[in-house]
Write a protein that holds these residues in place. Structure first.
Motif, PDB file in Angstrom:
ATOM      1  N   UNK A   1      -8.428   7.037 -12.307  1.00 13.81           N
ATOM      2  CA  UNK A   1      -8.878   5.645 -12.334  1.00 13.81           C
ATOM      3  C   UNK A   1      -8.510   4.960 -11.020  1.00 13.81           C
ATOM      4  N   UNK A   2      -7.253   5.140 -10.613  1.00 12.64           N
ATOM      5  CA  UNK A   2      -6.808   4.525  -9.363  1.00 12.64           C
ATOM      6  C   UNK A   2      -7.536   5.102  -8.164  1.00 12.64           C
ATOM      7  N   UNK A   3      -7.797   6.417  -8.182  1.00 14.06           N
ATOM      8  CA  UNK A   3      -8.416   7.073  -7.033  1.00 14.06           C
ATOM      9  C   UNK A   3      -9.823   6.543  -6.760  1.00 14.06           C
TER      10      UNK A   3
ATOM     11  N   UNK B   1      -3.914   3.007   1.811  1.00  8.66           N
ATOM     12  CA  UNK B   1      -4.962   3.941   2.205  1.00  8.66           C
ATOM     13  C   UNK B   1      -4.479   5.385   2.073  1.00  8.66           C
ATOM     14  N   UNK B   2      -3.233   5.630   2.497  1.00  7.50           N
ATOM     15  CA  UNK B   2      -2.679   6.975   2.426  1.00  7.50           C
ATOM     16  C   UNK B   2      -2.468   7.418   0.989  1.00  7.50           C
ATOM     17  N   UNK B   3      -2.071   6.474   0.124  1.00 10.73           N
ATOM     18  CA  UNK B   3      -1.892   6.815  -1.294  1.00 10.73           C
ATOM     19  C   UNK B   3      -3.223   7.278  -1.894  1.00 10.73           C
ATOM     20  N   UNK B   4      -4.280   6.524  -1.636  1.00 12.80           N
ATOM     21  CA  UNK B   4      -5.589   6.913  -2.165  1.00 12.80           C
ATOM     22  C   UNK B   4      -6.045   8.243  -1.577  1.00 12.80           C
ATOM     23  N   UNK B   5      -5.789   8.432  -0.290  1.00 11.33           N
ATOM     24  CA  UNK B   5      -6.133   9.704   0.348  1.00 11.33           C
ATOM     25  C   UNK B   5      -5.391  10.856  -0.311  1.00 11.33           C
ATOM     26  N   UNK B   6      -4.104  10.650  -0.585  1.00 15.25           N
ATOM     27  CA  UNK B   6      -3.288  11.695  -1.212  1.00 15.25           C
ATOM     28  C   UNK B   6      -3.800  12.023  -2.611  1.00 15.25           C
ATOM     29  N   UNK B   7      -4.136  10.991  -3.377  1.00 15.51           N
ATOM     30  CA  UNK B   7      -4.624  11.217  -4.734  1.00 15.51           C
ATOM     31  C   UNK B   7      -5.950  11.985  -4.714  1.00 15.51           C
TER      32      UNK B   7
ATOM     33  N   UNK C   1      -5.396  15.629  -2.354  1.00 13.25           N
ATOM     34  CA  UNK C   1      -4.313  16.572  -2.618  1.00 13.25           C
ATOM     35  C   UNK C   1      -3.915  16.592  -4.094  1.00 13.25           C
ATOM     36  N   UNK C   2      -3.462  15.461  -4.620  1.00  8.74           N
ATOM     37  CA  UNK C   2      -2.858  15.442  -5.954  1.00  8.74           C
ATOM     38  C   UNK C   2      -3.848  15.844  -7.043  1.00  8.74           C
ATOM     39  N   UNK C   3      -4.992  15.189  -7.105  1.00 13.35           N
ATOM     40  CA  UNK C   3      -5.943  15.487  -8.175  1.00 13.35           C
ATOM     41  C   UNK C   3      -6.550  16.891  -8.058  1.00 13.35           C
ATOM     42  N   UNK C   4      -6.942  17.350  -6.857  1.00 15.72           N
ATOM     43  CA  UNK C   4      -7.413  18.743  -6.762  1.00 15.72           C
ATOM     44  C   UNK C   4      -6.343  19.755  -7.172  1.00 15.72           C
ATOM     45  N   UNK C   5      -5.110  19.523  -6.778  1.00 18.36           N
ATOM     46  CA  UNK C   5      -4.024  20.424  -7.176  1.00 18.36           C
ATOM     47  C   UNK C   5      -3.809  20.384  -8.689  1.00 18.36           C
TER      48      UNK C   5
END
Length: 378
Positions: free
Chosen positions: A316-318, A346-352, A355-359
């Motif tokens: 949802x946040x992403x 911006x970096x948090x959304x990029x990470x989600x 990186x985070x969601x695909x992992x």
């Protein structure tokens, strides 16, 4: 009792004995050996209407820092939460009184490293004039902090103090994690790497406080850290969900923030510090993912479902938009290696997203225990 210097106020928040020692809109909260002044819209239940109580909110963060603050406010019929965990377990929202009553807001706060989470809120020590955490070793000994413009020095002193407090709290997070790994029978490789990570965070805190002291013109360091209730989390499910928020999410974002700061920092010593932090935080993130993978393979279907739900909250946040252009101050701070709130978001959304969601999808698919893998979107 007001250590530090260079216009840095954190250490001066300590030292009250009664409310009259604080400002009109503050109260003195008991401490040992002295209390701290905290923001307050009310001082007792009698200041609130009807049967409403005067509550101390969860820690919240200022718009430009990851320093924890509290506020006393009157209960309101419009309150929809009391603590962050009333919002969700994925860390994409937090409970805040910034609108006049307690409600859940999308998180735009920089993680600044692995948070030390207790009962749904972040724990940090207060800053004080503590020289014990300074180090004279490279690379910070060669920092060009003394040549920074005087108008920028207080902001940099605050920022590095903030990062130092976060790294200091991360030591506690890994100390607890090591005990939890022993409790759930984790393999020795995970336990050894957790101990190594605790040493990493100690070194990070020393580097950050040394830079903070150089910018402040006086010693900056952490005071005592409140760890009460830190070991209340005992089930494998609770440990896994905390690890997801502290490690899989928090450490991943911390590595990206350190990389962004290192790329733009003009001081070579600061670049070296941030690059060290980036490498370590990335390894800490990998440790968190390895533990969650081990736990999912060892746990039951209920654990798998709960982990899926925690990651699904992040989808949802992403999908939200990043903030607009940087402020002039954010741009100045970035040249000194400090990531401001707009860049952090911006970096948090990029990470989600990257990186985070695909992992998470790959992890849940690989640990489905022979059953159909759960979908984050389900």
């Amino acid at each position: 009792m007001c250590g530090g210097g260079g216009g840095v106020p954190p250490a001066c928040k300590s030292g009250c004995l009664e409310d009259t020692d604080c400002q009109d809109n503050e109260v003195c909260v008991c401490g040992d050996p002295y209390g701290t002044c905290e923001a307050a819209d009310c001082r007792s239940d009698a200041d609130c209407a009807g049967d409403a109580l005067c509550l101390r909110t969860q820690p919240f963060e200022s718009a430009s820092a990851c320093v924890a603050h509290y506020r006393f406010i009157c209960q309101s019929p419009e309150d929809s939460c009391v603590i962050d965990s009333d919002c969700n377990s994925g860390g994409s929202q937090y409970c805040s009184s910034e609108t006049g009553h307690l409600e859940c807001h999308p998180s735009s706060r920089s993680v600044c490293g692995r948070p030390f989470l207790v009962r749904g809120g972040q724990r940090q020590a207060l800053a004080e004039g503590n020289a014990a955490w300074r180090t004279d070793t490279a690379p910070v000994a060669s920092s060009a902090a003394s040549s920074v413009d005087d108008t920028l020095r207080p902001h940099l002193a605050e920022a590095w103090t903030r990062l130092g407090l976060m790294e200091h709290a991360s030591i506690a997070a890994f100390a607890r994690f090591t005990l939890q790994l022993l409790q759930v029978g984790a393999p020795p490789a995970l336990i050894a790497d957790s101990g190594r990570a605790m040493n990493d965070e100690t070194r990070h805190a020393q580097l950050c406080f040394t830079l903070a002291s150089q910018y402040a013109g006086g010693p900056m360091g952490p005071g005592p850290l409140n760890i009460s209730g830190a070991l209340d989390t005992s089930s494998l499910l609770e440990i896994v969900l905390t690890t997801i928020e502290e490690g899989c999410i928090g450490e991943t974002i911390a590595a990206l923030e350190a990389a962004e700061g290192a790329e733009h920092a003009q001081d070579p010593a600061v670049r070296v510090v941030l690059e060290q932090i980036r490498v370590d935080e990335l390894r800490h993130s990998e440790l968190a993912w390895r533990f969650v993978s081990w736990a999912l393979k060892s746990g039951d279907r209920a654990l798998h479902t709960a982990v899926c739900a925690a990651f699904a909250q992040l989808e949802i946040e992403a999908k939200t938009d990043a903030p607009g252009e940087l402020t002039a101050l954010d741009e100045q701070l970035l040249t000194c290696g400090i990531v401001g709130p707009s860049v952090a978001r911006q970096l948090r959304l990029q990470a989600l997203r990257s990186v985070v969601l695909p992992c998470a999808r790959a992890l849940l698919s690989s640990t489905s225990q022979g059953e159909a893998p759960l979908s984050l979107s389900a």
